[in-house]
Structure formats: structure tokens, C-alpha cells
Design a protein around this motif. Structure first.
Motif, PDB file in Angstrom:
ATOM      1  N   CYS A 166       0.842  -1.195   0.000  1.00 47.13           N
ATOM      2  CA  CYS A 166       0.000   0.000   0.000  1.00 47.13           C
ATOM      3  C   CYS A 166       0.885   1.255   0.000  1.00 47.13           C
ATOM      4  O   CYS A 166       0.685   2.185  -0.786  1.00 47.13           O
ATOM      5  CB  CYS A 166      -0.908  -0.036   1.230  1.00 47.13           C
ATOM      6  N   GLY A 167       1.907   1.245   0.849  1.00 43.16           N
ATOM      7  CA  GLY A 167       2.830   2.377   0.905  1.00 43.16           C
ATOM      8  C   GLY A 167       3.580   2.552  -0.400  1.00 43.16           C
ATOM      9  O   GLY A 167       3.662   3.662  -0.954  1.00 43.16           O
ATOM     10  N   LEU A 168       4.120   1.462  -0.919  1.00 46.69           N
ATOM     11  CA  LEU A 168       4.912   1.538  -2.150  1.00 46.69           C
ATOM     12  C   LEU A 168       4.064   2.062  -3.303  1.00 46.69           C
ATOM     13  O   LEU A 168       4.510   2.927  -4.065  1.00 46.69           O
ATOM     14  CB  LEU A 168       5.469   0.149  -2.513  1.00 46.69           C
ATOM     15  N   SER A 169       2.843   1.566  -3.425  1.00 48.22           N
ATOM     16  CA  SER A 169       2.057   1.966  -4.579  1.00 48.22           C
ATOM     17  C   SER A 169       1.703   3.442  -4.488  1.00 48.22           C
ATOM     18  O   SER A 169       1.634   4.133  -5.503  1.00 48.22           O
ATOM     19  CB  SER A 169       0.823   1.081  -4.723  1.00 48.22           C
ATOM     20  N   GLY A 170       1.543   3.960  -3.286  1.00 49.52           N
ATOM     21  CA  GLY A 170       1.291   5.390  -3.116  1.00 49.52           C
ATOM     22  C   GLY A 170       2.451   6.237  -3.619  1.00 49.52           C
ATOM     23  O   GLY A 170       2.262   7.185  -4.391  1.00 49.52           O
ATOM     24  N   VAL A 171       3.650   5.884  -3.215  1.00 43.87           N
ATOM     25  CA  VAL A 171       4.787   6.708  -3.648  1.00 43.87           C
ATOM     26  C   VAL A 171       5.081   6.482  -5.126  1.00 43.87           C
ATOM     27  O   VAL A 171       5.522   7.392  -5.830  1.00 43.87           O
ATOM     28  CB  VAL A 171       6.054   6.444  -2.804  1.00 43.87           C
ATOM     29  N   LEU A 172       4.796   5.250  -5.596  1.00 44.57           N
ATOM     30  CA  LEU A 172       5.060   4.968  -7.005  1.00 44.57           C
ATOM     31  C   LEU A 172       4.143   5.775  -7.906  1.00 44.57           C
ATOM     32  O   LEU A 172       4.587   6.406  -8.867  1.00 44.57           O
ATOM     33  CB  LEU A 172       4.826   3.480  -7.281  1.00 44.57           C
TER      34      LEU A 172
END
Ligand SMILES: Nc1ncnc2c1ncn2[C@@H]1O[C@H](COP(=O)(O)OP(=O)(O)OP(=O)(O)O)[C@@H](O)[C@H]1O
Ligand SMILES: [Mg+2]
Lengths: 521, 316
Positions: free
Chosen positions: B76-82
Motif C-alpha cells: 500500500c505504501g509503495l504503490s502510493g509513492v510509485l
């Protein structure tokens, strides 16, 4: 003829009779929607083997479990040596000297035999440190005394059903109970192992009282002193074994009459449908066999001889090292069960609880699981079709359920087995492997299964029938292969069937076999 | 007679106890804070829980199969920053979103393949994968939030309304509904439940068990990626650590869900009720101005309570 029993009963009514090691009065047990037991009276004497028989779901296991403290009766009283007792917990039952070998195995799969046998009875030093050596020694002693032999260091999960059953028996023996209940102990044992168990029971019974449950009437007549018949939760009667014959008992068990138990019809044998050539896999070696259309081929052998392994190899559960499987005329690689099922080969597996069923799913869901396409409308499951499919199977196999929505783990053992069978016989395959499929199934339903086998072969299906029951094998098969230590050691045609000879090839040790040259007789 | 009655009461509580609990919570909060029971608050509550709902929906797929996915929080975190980085790098909105979802699927596949082919338990694989994903996250962000000017379409995902219903709520409900239909009405859902119930029996029944286990792990990562995108849109930025806190809450909701309607096994409708309960708790506690550290204590207690409830039910 029954006067003695009547007499005993009358005396029992007047006062708690101390000559019974155990007496149960008016035991009733209701589960939501079922009356599993209905005012059952029962007496057990010291020094006797008392058989408890009845159809699947008659209440045999329920009655035993009440004595073993698994659950309390809804109504009724229990007396031990004339003293009234309450058994609320399995530990309490053990304390009162009641031990039970359950119908379903209850072992920790990744513990070895010693760890399982001493579970909650561990030998320790300084109250906390396990003395594995002492425990192992004790187990070896017990095994020698009884004449059993199996590996103690393997996890029991790898041992196979019959060895697991022995672990269960040893676990109870360790407690030295005064009353021992065996709930279908032989259903996963081979003939030899069963004989060993009977010897043990006969020796034990001088000092204890034994309740023995089985669907194999020949066993019952061989070993028991008295027989109590249950039907639909009610006691039908108790008789001295010497005073009755099998037919009487069967008629007491099932309201309807059963004529010939083995409905073997002569069916023209067609071309080969399933063939194995030089199969090697694990301990299996050099296996050659052939099943034709319309043929029932028996596979007999001691447990550990590789029958189940062979079945699993053909069904794609084990990777073949070498060899060839020819199915419906073409060579095929048994990659996975899914592939084999699609090709038209079904396997009714040996262990219903781990391989055959989803215990927490209901009857309808289990019955449709292997053929979900049958109960789908397009992309979606159709509850209506599923219900119909299930109802068909329930009627056909006389599965005793309160409803299609009943959770399978609440069914009696034999009815669970019927669900497994119904699941696979809902659709016709080209070939079918049945691995101990009639295990724990009552006479009436067995007859039903044989009937269906007969219908299947009439329609051209080839069946491999794995069983430890020589009577049903010789009753139903056209040919029998005997397996021993991972290979096929003999082949008998129907005219040559002889229990003696078959048994010999199944137990003869390897060296001897090779001397004589493994052979077709 | 008496006994019978008691029995029925027990049956009622084991089936609807959680719903009764939810009702009591709502009554309690509306007495303490009158504003709690307003339409505006209800809508903002739904907006708050939409991301948790997306992630929990994914986790439920896994748990139906008796698998774990501990990497959803970090995904969830990674996809937000990506997604924010891609947008700032000039990718179109659709391309950015699809690319991020695709990456979620890839990680799910990776999890699934390792679990089924190398035969390592999903607990360990996904635990390790969560660290790896966090590593990628820091590789992109160096631990710093990603701010910038984002297109309106993207921002609408988290903040917009459609017919006065928040867009994230609609997204969450669409995922939930499709999931319920898939798991309860199709044979694939039945297969998944069968595998979770007894994987050996499922294999003997001819079910391609590995395939469905992979599917479960892919779906959970996919949902987590979607949740991350919506979260970034709501925050209007890519926050590297925004996803981490969701993991525990997701488990709580799935367990709460198993205790509802007497199902005893993970199910999406139950999970959603669990999500609402967590939402009501958070929202209500904030509203009656309970210090934030109590929220953590209460959340943990709710998780234990939910599991305890399923155990009590299993006994009866
Ligand atoms: N835990 C349970 N919950 C609900 N019903 C049960 C439960 N245990 C048993 N029953 C029901 O009680 C009845 C008697 O079951 P029981 O297991 O005693 O039969 P059995 O005589 O041992 O049969 P089998 O020969 O098949 O083992 C069956 O109808 C069964 O479905
Ligand atoms: Mg039984």
C-alpha cells in the motif's frame, strides 16, 4: 433362547448389579436435529468381549463417546461396578479406568509414535525433563508383548493408516484400563494385523471388559461373547454370540432383508483401459498391470505393500521415476490429479478425513466438489442444482443426514465414507480406483456400493478395487493382483481364487519369493 | 424447556453478537457526541474506511485459502509513492495507475510462486517480502514524502464525489461486491474455500490448488496496490510510511468477520462489517476526544477479542 439375557435384565432393573463392570441405563443423547441414542440399556461383564453392531449412524460411536467422557448423555445413568458415576471429561474416564480407541484417528501428525503414545502421560525426571529413552523403551516392550512392529522415529503422519491405528491402540494400552472400547479398530488393519489384535484381546479379556465395534460380522462372530444390536439409536437386543447366526444379526440391524451380499454379474471383458508398464516410484518397482473395460481387478496386500502408493502414482499424486501408464490406448504422463480426472480416471482415496472430505463444509458442498461444472449455471454456482445433485446421492447411497446443509464432520463415520463415494460416483469415469472404499460402511450400504460397481462395469468402466477384506475381493473381482514389498507378486484369475493362496503371496517374504520365482500361478 | 431457551440465546449471540456490539458502539458514541450520528459524519466515516476496506478485501481472499499476506501494508505504501512519482515523471494518469496495479500483481505472483513452488509458508515469504517492498519504497523516496501538483482526475479517486457519494467509497464497494460474488457464487470461490478447509482433499478432488493459492496472493497485492493509489490521492502526496499501519487493522477486520453470522471462516461480508467496526471505533474515539494512544490499546484489544469470540463459537 434368550432367557438368560432376560433374566439378567430383570435383575439389573431391581438394583445396581455389581456383577457388571459397567452398566448403562436409559442413555439418551440428542444433537440438534437428531436423537442419536434413545433410552439405551447396556451391560458389560468383566472377562467378556461385547460387540456393538448396527448400521451407519445407529449410534455406536455416540454411545462409546459418552462412556469415554467426550460428551455427557442428555439423559441416563452409568454405573461402574454397581456405583453410579458421572463422566464429564475424557481425563475422568481414564481415571475411572475407561480407555477408548476412537473410530477416527487423533494423533499429532508430526510427532513420532513414542511422543504420541505418551502424549499427556510423559515420563519425566525432576518433574519436567522428558525421558524420551525410558518412554521409547516402554513402547518397545509393549510392542514386543503384543507382537507389533513399526518405526518409532518417523512422524506418524508418514506411517500409513494401519500403523497409526496401532499407535492409537498402544496409547490406550499404556493406560491399563479396566474397560476398553474399540470403535472399528480393524477397519484400517490388514487381516494379519487384525488377527494379532484379536489375540491381544483374547489375552486381555480375562482381566478387563471389552466393547468391540465393527461392521465385519465374521470378526464379530469370531471374537465376541455377546452382541448388542443398535438401530436408529435404539437398542434392539443383546444376545450370546453362540445363540445367534449372522443372518439373524443382520436382520436385527437392517429392517430390510439382504440376500446375496456380492451381486457379481458376468460382464463381457473388453479391451484394456488402464495399463502400467514397468512402473518405478519410491519403493514401487517393476510394476506391470492391466485393467480391461468391464473388469473389476482386486489389489490385495499387507499395509505397506505399496497398494496406495501405486494408486496415487497412477492418479498423478506421486512422480513416476520410470515406466509408462497407458490409458484408453494412449501413453499418458500422470502429472496431477486434475489432469487424470479430466482424462477420466477417478480415485476414491483411502483416508476420508484428510483426503476425501472437507470436514467443515456441508454435505451438498462436498458432494459437488469434484464436479462443480455439473452444478454451475454459466459462471455461477447454482444452489438449486447443487441441492438436486446432493439429494440424488443421498437417496442413492442412503446417506443418513438431517439435511443437505449438515456439516460433514457431524456425520457418523460410515456416512462420511458414503459422502466420499457419492462424490466420485456422481459422474461416470473411464476407470476408477477404489482404495479401501467400503471401510466402515455397514452391510446394507456395502451391498449398495457393490451394486453400483456392478452397474459401472456393465457400462464398460474398469475398476481397480483395493481392499484388505478378502471376502469382498473374492466376491466382486474378476482378477486379483497381490502386492508385496512394492511390487506385484502374483495374479489370480477368478477360477483360481483361494484365500489361502492369496494370503500366502501377500505375506511371504521376499527371499523366499525370489527363490521360487515371482510368478503367475 | 429452560435449557432450550438458553441454547437459542447462545445461538443468537454467536451469530449476531458482533452486530449487536456494533449497534451498542454506535449508540454509545451518539450519546457522547451528538454530531456522530449525522449524515456528514457517516459519509466521512465511510471515506475514512474505504482504504482499509480495500486492503481487508484482499487479505480476506488470502485467508479464505488459509494463507497469510503480511506484505499488504508495505505494498500500500509503495504503490502510493510509485503512483505519485510516475505522475510527476509525466506519465498519464491511466498509465500510472495501471502500471502500479501491474506491479502489485507482479509482487503477488512472486509471493505466490515462492509459496507454492519453493514450498515456504506464506507467513514467512510475505513477511520477508514486506521488507523487500519497503526497501524499494526507500530506494524511490529516500524516506521523504513526494509532493507536487497532481491532475484532478487522480485527486478525485480519493477526494471526489459521485452523486454525493465519495469516489473511494464507490471503489471499495465495487471491489467488495465483485469479491463477494466471486467467492460465494462461483466455483472458483468454492475451490478457494475447499483449499482453505482441507488442501489435501482439494488436491484429491482434482483442484489445481497451487493456481488458486497464487491467485489469492495476487488478489491481496492487487487490492493493496489499489488501496495505496486511493490513499495517495486522498493525502495528495506519496507518504513512504503511510501503509505500514494498515496491516494490523486488516487482520483485526478479517478475524472480526469470521466471528459474524456464525460463519467461523473468513468471508468478505463479515470482513466489511469488521471494517465498519474499526471505522466507528476510530471515528467515535476521535470525536469524543480520547487521547490517540488509547486508540492503539483499544484496537489491539479488539483484535484479541475478535479471535477470542471465534474460539468461543468453535467450542459451542
Ligand atoms: N457432533 C455431532 N453433532 C450432530 N450430530 C451428530 C454428532 N455426532 C453424531 N451425530 C449423529 O448421531 C447419529 C449417530 O452417530 P454415530 O457416530 O454414533 O453412529 P455410528 O453408529 O457410530 O455409525 P458408523 O457405523 O457410521 O460409525 C448420526 O445420525 C450422526 O449424524
Ligand atoms: Mg461410528
Amino acid at each position: 433362547m434368550f432367557s438368560l439375557d432376560e433374566n439378567e435384565k430383570r435383575m439389573g432393573e431391581k438394583m445396581a448389579n455389581t456383577k457388571y463392570i459397567l452398566e448403562a441405563r436409559g442413555i439418551t443423547k440428542t444433537f440438534p436435529g437428531v436423537k442419536a441414542l434413545d433410552h439405551v440399556d447396556f451391560q458389560l461383564k468383566k472377562g467378556e468381549i461385547h460387540a456393538l453392531v448396527g448400521e451407519n449412524g445407529a449410534g455406536k460411536s455416540t454411545f462409546s463417546k459418552i462412556l469415554a467422557g467426550i460428551f455427557p448423555p442428555t439423559e441416563g445413568e452409568i454405573f461402574l461396578n454397581g456405583k453410579k458415576v458421572q463422566i464429564n471429561h475424557p481425563l475422568q474416564a481414564i481415571g475411572l479406568g475407561i480407555g477408548m480407541v476412537y473410530q477416527e484417528r487423533n494423533l499429532v501428525p508430526f510427532f513420532n509414535a513414542v511422543e504420541n503414545i505418551f502424549l499427556n502421560q510423559e515420563v519425566t525426571s525432576h518433574a519436567i525433563f522428558l525421558r524420551q529413552d525410558l518412554m521409547k523403551k516402554k513402547v518397545i516392550e509393549l510392542m514386543q508383548e503384543i507382537g507389533m512392529d513399526f518405526e518409532l522415529d518417523k512422524p506418524v503422519g508418514d506411517l500409513g493408516p494401519s500403523k497409526q491405528q496401532m499407535v492409537e491402540i498402544l496409547r490406550v494400552m499404556l493406560l491399563q484400563p479396566e474397560i476398553i472400547i474399540f470403535d472399528e479398530p480393524t477397519s484400517s488393519l490388514t487381516k494379519n494385523e487384525a488377527l494379532m489384535l484379536f489375540k491381544l484381546l483374547n489375552r486381555l479379556k480375562e482381566k478387563v471388559g471389552i466393547i468391540f465395534i465393527s461392521h465385519r460380522l465374521d470378526e464379530i462372530f469370531q471374537i465376541s461373547d455377546r452382541i448388542t444390536v443398535l438401530r436408529d439409536g435404539k437398542k434392539i437386543g443383546t444376545h450370546h454370540t453362540d445363540h445367534v447366526d449372522q443372518k439373524t444379526v443382520i436382520n436385527m440391524m437392517v429392517a430390510r432383508e439382504i440376500k446375496d451380499l456380492y451381486p457379481k454379474a458376468s460382464v463381457p471383458i473388453g479391451e484394456a483401459v488402464l495399463e502400467g508398464k514397468n512402473i518405478h516410484c519410491g519403493k514401487l518397482h517393476n510394476i506391470n498391470f492391466r485393467v480391461h473395460k468391464g473388469e473389476i481387478v482386486g489389489l490385495y496386500g499387507m499395509v505397506g505393500s505399496g497398494r496406495t502408493e501405486l494408486a496415487e502414482t497412477i492418479f498423478g499424486l506421486r512422480k513416476m521415476k520410470a515406466g509408462e501408464v497407458i490409458f484408453k490406448g494412449k501413453s499418458i504422463q500422470p502429472k496431477s490429479p486434475r489432469v487424470m480426472i479430466e482424462e477420466g480416471l477417478y480415485l476414491i482415496p483411502e483416508d476420508r478425513r484428510t483426503q476425501g472430505l472437507n470436514l467443515e463444509m456441508n454435505v451438498g458442498e462436498n458432494l459437488s466438489l469434484a464436479h462443480l461444472d455439473r452444478v454451475c449455471s454459466g459462471f455461477f454456482l447454482s444452489k438449486e442444482k447443487e441441492r438436486k445433485n446432493a439429494q440424488e446421492a443421498v437417496d442413492k447411497f442412503d446417506i443418513r443426514v438431517t439435511s443437505i446443509g449438515q456439516i460433514v464432520s457431524n456425520l457418523s463415520g460410515g456416512n462420511q465414507q458414503k459422502v466420499v463415494i457419492g462424490k466420485w460416483l456422481a459422474e461416470r469415469s473411464a476407470a476408477l480406483i477404489m482404495d479401501e472404499a467400503t471401510n466402515g460402511v455397514d452391510v446394507g450400504a456395502k451391498r449398495e456400493i457393490y451394486q453400483i460397481m456392478a452397474e459401472l462395469v456393465k457400462a464398460g468402466v474398469g475398476i481397480i478395487f483395493i481392499s484388505s477384506d478378502l471376502l469382498e475381493l473374492t466376491g466382486m473381482c474378476d482378477r486379483i493382483y497381490v502386492m508385496n514389498e512394492g511390487t506385484i507378486t502374483a495374479e489370480f484369475a477368478r477360477e483360481q481364487f483361494s484365500q489361502q493362496a492369496i494370503l500366502q503371496y501377500a505375506i511371504k517374504d521376499k527371499g523366499d519369493m525370489q527363490e521360487r520365482g515371482a510368478a503367475t500361478i | 424447556m429452560n435449557k432450550n431457551k438458553r441454547f437459542r440465546m447462545e445461538g443468537f449471540f454467536s451469530k449476531y453478537g458482533i452486530l449487536v456490539g456494533l449497534l451498542l458502539l454506535i449508540i454509545f458514541f451518539s450519546l457522547k457526541a451528538p454530531r456522530f450520528l449525522s449524515v456528514t459524519n457517516a459519509i466521512s466515516l465511510l471515506r475514512q474506511i474505504s482504504i482499509l476496506s480495500l486492503l481487508s478485501t484482499g487479505l480476506t481472499f488470502c485467508m479464505i485459502l488459509n494463507e497469510f499476506d503480511l506484505s499488504i501494508g508495505e505494498m500500500c505504501g509503495l504503490s502510493g509513492v510509485l503512483v505519485t512519482s510516475l505522475l510527476l515523471a509525466g506519465y498519464s494518469q491511466i498509465a500510472a495507475v495501471l502500471l502500479v496495479l501491474f506491479i502489485g500483481v507482479i509482487f503477488g505472483l512472486l509471493n505466490g510462486l515462492i509459496v507454492t513452488k519453493v514450498r515456504i509458508s506464506s507467513f514467512i515469504v510475505t513477511l520477508a517480502m514486506s521488507t523487500i517492498i519497503l526497501g524499494f519504497n526507500y530506494f524511490i523516496t529516500r524516506g521523504k514524502p513526494i509532493y507536487g501538483q497532481f491532475p484532478a482526475g487522480f485527486i478525485a479517486l480519493g477526494r471526489g464525489d459521485l452523486l454525493s457519494i465519495p469516489v473511494p467509497v464507490i471503489i471499495a464497494l465495487v471491489f467488495l461486491t465483485l469479491g463477494i460474488i466471486f467467492t460465494k457464487k462461483t466455483k472458483y470461490g468454492r475451490y478457494m474455500y475447499a483449499i482453505g478447509g482441507n488442501i489435501i482433499a482439494a488436491r484429491y478432488s482434482g483442484i489445481a490448488t497451487d493456481r488458486y493459492r497464487i491467485l489469492g496472493l495476487v488478489l491481496s497485492q492487487f487490492c493493496a496496490a489499489m488501496g495505496g493509489i486511493v490513499l495517495a490521492s486522498r493525502l495528495g502526496s506519496g507518504q513512504p510510511t503511510a501503509g505500514s499501519g494498515y496491516l494490523m487493522n486488516c487482520f483485526a477486520t478479517v478475524f472480526l468477520g469470521t466471528a459474524i453470522f456464525g460463519e467461523r471462516i473468513p468471508n468478505l461480508l463479515g470482513t466489511f462489517v469488521g471494517v465498519v467496526i474499526m471505522g466507528v471505533l476510530n471515528n467515535g474515539l476521535t470525536m469524543i476526544a480520547v487521547p490517540y494512544y488509547y486508540e492503539y490499546i483499544i484496537q489491539g484489544a479488539v483484535l484479541i477479542g475478535a479471535v477470542a469470540l471465534t474460539r468461543i463459537q468453535a467450542k459451542s
